[in-house]
Scaffold this motif. Structure first.
Motif, PDB file in Angstrom:
ATOM      1  N   LYS A  75       0.829  -1.196   0.000  1.00 41.11           N
ATOM      2  CA  LYS A  75       0.000   0.000   0.000  1.00 41.11           C
ATOM      3  C   LYS A  75       0.871   1.257   0.000  1.00 41.11           C
ATOM      4  CE  LYS A  75      -3.604   0.212   2.575  1.00 41.11           C
ATOM      5  NZ  LYS A  75      -4.553   0.176   3.701  1.00 41.11           N
ATOM      6  N   THR A  76       0.430   2.257  -0.742  1.00 41.00           N
ATOM      7  CA  THR A  76       1.140   3.531  -0.770  1.00 41.00           C
ATOM      8  C   THR A  76       0.618   4.468   0.314  1.00 41.00           C
ATOM      9  OG1 THR A  76       1.452   3.313  -3.143  1.00 41.00           O
ATOM     10  CG2 THR A  76       1.765   5.489  -2.233  1.00 41.00           C
ATOM     11  N   LEU A  77      -0.702   4.462   0.522  1.00 39.77           N
ATOM     12  CA  LEU A  77      -1.317   5.327   1.519  1.00 39.77           C
ATOM     13  C   LEU A  77      -1.773   4.494   2.715  1.00 39.77           C
ATOM     14  CD1 LEU A  77      -3.480   7.610  -0.785  1.00 39.77           C
ATOM     15  CD2 LEU A  77      -1.280   8.147   0.261  1.00 39.77           C
ATOM     16  N   LEU A  78      -1.397   4.937   3.904  1.00 41.68           N
ATOM     17  CA  LEU A  78      -1.760   4.250   5.143  1.00 41.68           C
ATOM     18  C   LEU A  78      -2.868   5.012   5.856  1.00 41.68           C
ATOM     19  CD1 LEU A  78       1.819   3.660   6.600  1.00 41.68           C
ATOM     20  CD2 LEU A  78       0.452   2.041   5.286  1.00 41.68           C
ATOM     21  N   SER A  79      -3.748   4.289   6.525  1.00 48.13           N
ATOM     22  CA  SER A  79      -4.738   4.927   7.379  1.00 48.13           C
ATOM     23  C   SER A  79      -4.047   5.338   8.683  1.00 48.13           C
ATOM     24  CB  SER A  79      -5.889   3.967   7.668  1.00 48.13           C
ATOM     25  OG  SER A  79      -5.429   2.899   8.467  1.00 48.13           O
ATOM     26  N   VAL A  80      -4.759   6.071   9.522  1.00 50.49           N
ATOM     27  CA  VAL A  80      -4.183   6.500  10.796  1.00 50.49           C
ATOM     28  C   VAL A  80      -3.883   5.279  11.665  1.00 50.49           C
ATOM     29  CG1 VAL A  80      -4.602   7.828  12.904  1.00 50.49           C
ATOM     30  CG2 VAL A  80      -5.296   8.754  10.710  1.00 50.49           C
ATOM     31  N   GLU A  81      -4.766   4.281  11.653  1.00 53.85           N
ATOM     32  CA  GLU A  81      -4.550   3.064  12.436  1.00 53.85           C
ATOM     33  C   GLU A  81      -3.308   2.317  11.950  1.00 53.85           C
ATOM     34  OE1 GLU A  81      -7.553   3.874  11.059  1.00 53.85           O
ATOM     35  OE2 GLU A  81      -8.491   4.520  12.918  1.00 53.85           O
ATOM     36  N   GLU A  82      -3.139   2.213  10.633  1.00 53.70           N
ATOM     37  CA  GLU A  82      -1.961   1.551  10.066  1.00 53.70           C
ATOM     38  C   GLU A  82      -0.690   2.339  10.374  1.00 53.70           C
ATOM     39  OE1 GLU A  82      -4.024  -0.602   6.217  1.00 53.70           O
ATOM     40  OE2 GLU A  82      -3.463   1.509   6.092  1.00 53.70           O
ATOM     41  N   PHE A  83      -0.788   3.661  10.353  1.00 50.24           N
ATOM     42  CA  PHE A  83       0.323   4.545  10.703  1.00 50.24           C
ATOM     43  C   PHE A  83       0.759   4.295  12.148  1.00 50.24           C
ATOM     44  CE2 PHE A  83       1.403   8.881  12.422  1.00 50.24           C
ATOM     45  CZ  PHE A  83       2.599   9.065  11.755  1.00 50.24           C
ATOM     46  N   CYS A  84      -0.213   4.166  13.058  1.00 49.35           N
ATOM     47  CA  CYS A  84       0.078   3.894  14.466  1.00 49.35           C
ATOM     48  C   CYS A  84       0.805   2.566  14.618  1.00 49.35           C
ATOM     49  CB  CYS A  84      -1.211   3.864  15.277  1.00 49.35           C
ATOM     50  SG  CYS A  84      -2.003   5.460  15.448  1.00 49.35           S
TER      51      CYS A  84
END
Length: 64
Positions: A5-14
């Motif tokens: 994935k190129t773009l992460l959600s906030v949860e994935e970022f955490c």
């Protein structure tokens, strides 16, 4: 066919950084943050730009 994935959600970022949602929102709300992509009300994180920013701000130059 598998892709990253190129773009992460906030949860994935955490999960990626090992931080909580409160700290993540604090980091992402900074107007000088170059890796944030806003689409409507959604906040997404551009992974390649985040990795580049982490490399640049690392205290020691890490070889990856």
């Amino acid at each position: 066919m598998e892709f990253e994935k190129t773009l992460l959600s906030v949860e994935e970022f955490c999960t990626y950084l090992g931080i909580g949602k409160t700290k993540a929102r604090e980091l992402l709300s900074n107007p000088s943050c170059k890796y944030v992509v806003r689409i409507g009300r959604r906040v997404l994180i551009h992974k390649e730009l985040l990795d580049a920013e982490l490399k640049k701000s690392a205290k020691f130059q890490l070889k990856m």
